[in-house]
Design a protein around this motif. Structure first.
Motif, PDB file in Angstrom:
ATOM      1  N   GLU A  84      11.669 -15.771  -7.093  1.00 39.80           N
ATOM      2  CA  GLU A  84      11.013 -17.079  -6.954  1.00 39.80           C
ATOM      3  C   GLU A  84      11.225 -17.931  -8.205  1.00 39.80           C
ATOM      4  OE1 GLU A  84       7.179 -15.948  -4.089  1.00 39.80           O
ATOM      5  OE2 GLU A  84       7.001 -15.874  -6.278  1.00 39.80           O
ATOM      6  N   ALA A  85      11.026 -17.303  -9.361  1.00 41.98           N
ATOM      7  CA  ALA A  85      11.155 -18.045 -10.622  1.00 41.98           C
ATOM      8  C   ALA A  85      12.578 -18.549 -10.832  1.00 41.98           C
ATOM      9  CB  ALA A  85      10.722 -17.162 -11.788  1.00 41.98           C
ATOM     10  N   GLU A  86      13.568 -17.691 -10.567  1.00 40.24           N
ATOM     11  CA  GLU A  86      14.960 -18.098 -10.746  1.00 40.24           C
ATOM     12  C   GLU A  86      15.379 -19.137  -9.708  1.00 40.24           C
ATOM     13  OE1 GLU A  86      16.700 -17.355 -13.328  1.00 40.24           O
ATOM     14  OE2 GLU A  86      15.171 -15.994 -14.116  1.00 40.24           O
ATOM     15  N   HIS A 123       8.837 -11.992  -7.061  1.00 37.74           N
ATOM     16  CA  HIS A 123       8.347 -12.994  -8.008  1.00 37.74           C
ATOM     17  C   HIS A 123       9.455 -13.409  -8.976  1.00 37.74           C
ATOM     18  CE1 HIS A 123       4.371 -12.569  -6.463  1.00 37.74           C
ATOM     19  NE2 HIS A 123       4.209 -11.341  -6.900  1.00 37.74           N
ATOM     20  N   TYR A 124      10.278 -12.439  -9.388  1.00 38.25           N
ATOM     21  CA  TYR A 124      11.410 -12.769 -10.257  1.00 38.25           C
ATOM     22  C   TYR A 124      12.348 -13.744  -9.541  1.00 38.25           C
ATOM     23  CZ  TYR A 124      15.783 -12.396 -12.809  1.00 38.25           C
ATOM     24  OH  TYR A 124      16.932 -12.715 -13.489  1.00 38.25           O
ATOM     25  N   SER A 152       5.420 -18.709  -8.893  1.00 35.76           N
ATOM     26  CA  SER A 152       5.720 -17.927 -10.096  1.00 35.76           C
ATOM     27  C   SER A 152       4.585 -18.028 -11.112  1.00 35.76           C
ATOM     28  CB  SER A 152       7.033 -18.415 -10.724  1.00 35.76           C
ATOM     29  OG  SER A 152       7.307 -17.710 -11.913  1.00 35.76           O
ATOM     30  N   SER A 212       7.909 -21.250 -16.123  1.00 36.35           N
ATOM     31  CA  SER A 212       7.649 -21.703 -14.752  1.00 36.35           C
ATOM     32  C   SER A 212       6.813 -22.977 -14.733  1.00 36.35           C
ATOM     33  CB  SER A 212       6.961 -20.590 -13.952  1.00 36.35           C
ATOM     34  OG  SER A 212       7.854 -19.513 -13.739  1.00 36.35           O
ATOM     35  N   ARG A 249       6.985 -16.144 -19.195  1.00 37.32           N
ATOM     36  CA  ARG A 249       7.345 -16.556 -17.843  1.00 37.32           C
ATOM     37  C   ARG A 249       6.445 -17.681 -17.369  1.00 37.32           C
ATOM     38  NH1 ARG A 249      11.336 -17.507 -15.044  1.00 37.32           N
ATOM     39  NH2 ARG A 249      12.235 -15.474 -15.574  1.00 37.32           N
ATOM     40  N   GLN A 250       5.148 -17.610 -17.705  1.00 37.83           N
ATOM     41  CA  GLN A 250       4.223 -18.682 -17.358  1.00 37.83           C
ATOM     42  C   GLN A 250       4.692 -20.020 -17.926  1.00 37.83           C
ATOM     43  OE1 GLN A 250       0.602 -19.415 -16.510  1.00 37.83           O
ATOM     44  NE2 GLN A 250       0.963 -17.927 -14.895  1.00 37.83           N
ATOM     45  N   ALA A 295       8.047 -22.604  -8.143  1.00 38.63           N
ATOM     46  CA  ALA A 295       7.524 -22.549  -9.515  1.00 38.63           C
ATOM     47  C   ALA A 295       6.029 -22.293  -9.500  1.00 38.63           C
ATOM     48  CB  ALA A 295       7.841 -23.842 -10.251  1.00 38.63           C
ATOM     49  N   ASN A 347       2.325 -14.629 -12.399  1.00 43.97           N
ATOM     50  CA  ASN A 347       2.625 -14.121 -13.748  1.00 43.97           C
ATOM     51  C   ASN A 347       1.546 -14.494 -14.765  1.00 43.97           C
ATOM     52  OD1 ASN A 347       5.499 -12.880 -13.639  1.00 43.97           O
ATOM     53  ND2 ASN A 347       5.709 -14.808 -12.524  1.00 43.97           N
TER      54      ASN A 347
END
Length: 357
Positions: A249-251, A246-247, A272, A286, A282-283, A269, A276
């Motif tokens: 994916e976000a990056e 998941h980390y 993510s 993303s 993070r929400q 996004a 989260n």
């Protein structure tokens, strides 16, 4: 190392008592060149550095680890601006004096230095979330110096990842790439695929901002290979157990956004956002990236609605990183400011984002 402890204590004391003055200290990308050089020299000289430092224990080490866990939880839920003063006070008033004690066993001292490095890096991230970029830089520099005393290459790589993130986000992507590459050199022999994954992701972000699609894509591929090579959090250093797919994916969503690859940015996004639900910072970030991906595909109503949801999330979060992401989206709305839906969004967001340029 006495000089580093003195600097750290002085920095923390001044931070708490005169934050408004220190907050005006600018971020200076060139200030990171000497810490990089010193760290690389340490890597060459220190053949005995442990590859996966064990941070569990009893007594003062266990207490410090409990405090780190508590600060981390508050940071993730409410943003670094909420917990910053507590982190700085504990680091400078409680932990730094412990490191000056002379009768501590060598192994325990190394672990305590490593814990201090983690807290100094956390103070840097919290300062970033408070928009005190000069302070963020200074705390991260001290963190890297403390980490050399602790001998933990995994944590050293993560501190360099944080420096890379800061540099790229503040408009110095070439320096961000350089820091990520030093981190990769640090982490290659540390036995931590997850740590390497984050560093390759940071390199990808720098390359994407520079417009180097080939290197950005190659770095993301390396990050994916590192993720696949990991045998799970239990087999990794405690410093990187929060990292997962998941980390990445976000990056990766940020990388594809900056490369103009809207379809891929949207997919990652959205994943993510869905993963989260309990991490509001993070929400918000993303959702901002997802909004930009919609905008890049000329889906204005979806973009504005998604960004509006991100604004709602920020009501209870003190995080400049999240605000930065939304400001980036708002800047991209400039060609559409004649639309009523955009004007409504800008009015709603003004309290949190300030007035648009």
């Amino acid at each position: 190392m006495g000089e580093t402890l003195h600097t750290l204590a002085e920095l923390g004391s001044t931070d708490i008592s005169r934050r408004s003055l220190l907050g005006a200290v600018p971020y200076v990308a060139t200030a990171l060149m000497d810490p990089q050089r010193q760290w690389l020299l340490w890597l060459l000289e220190d053949d005995q550095a442990p590859r996966l430092t064990v941070v569990a224990g009893s007594g003062p080490i266990e207490q410090v680890q409990a405090m780190i866990g508590m600060f981390d939880e508050i940071d993730n839920r409410f943003g670094g601006g909420v917990v910053r003063a507590s982190v700085v006070n504990y680091l400078s008033a409680e932990l730094a004096p412990k490191l000056q004690q002379r009768n501590m066993p060598a192994h325990q001292r190394r672990l305590l230095y490593t814990s201090a490095a983690k807290l100094a890096a956390m103070a840097g991230w919290c300062s970033y979330d408070s928009a005190d970029y000069g302070l963020a830089e200074r705390y991260m520099i001290q963190a890297l110096r403390l980490c050399a005393e602790g001998g933990d290459r995994v944590l050293g790589g993560q501190i360099l990842a944080g420096m890379s993130h800061l540099a790229t986000s503040l408009g110095n992507p070439a320096e961000g790439v350089s820091l990520a590459r030093v981190g990769i050199a640090t982490a290659k022999s540390a036995g931590s695929p997850l740590g390497l994954m984050r560093l390759h992701a940071m390199a990808a972000r720098g390359y994407a901002v520079l417009g180097d699609s080939r290197r950005a894509t190659a770095s993301l591929l390396e990050a994916g290979k590192d993720l696949e090579a990991s045998h799970g959090p239990a087999e990794e250093s405690p410093w990187v157990r929060f990292l997962d797919h998941h980390y990445l994916e976000a990056e990766a969503a940020l990388v594809h956004r900056d490369l103009g690859e809207a379809g891929q940015a949207e997919r990652l996004a959205l994943a993510s956002v869905e993963a989260n639900g309990d991490r509001r910072r993070r929400q918000a970030i993303s959702r901002s990236v997802l909004a930009t991906a919609f905008l890049q595909q000329n889906r204005l109503d979806e973009a504005v609605n998604t960004a509006s949801n991100a604004v709602d999330l920020l009501a209870g979060v003190h995080s400049e990183r999240s605000v930065q992401a939304l400001r980036d989206f708002r800047t991209r709305l400039a060609p559409h400011r004649g639309e009523a839906v955009v004007r409504d969004f800008e009015r709603k967001a003004r309290l949190i984002l300030g007035t648009a340029a």
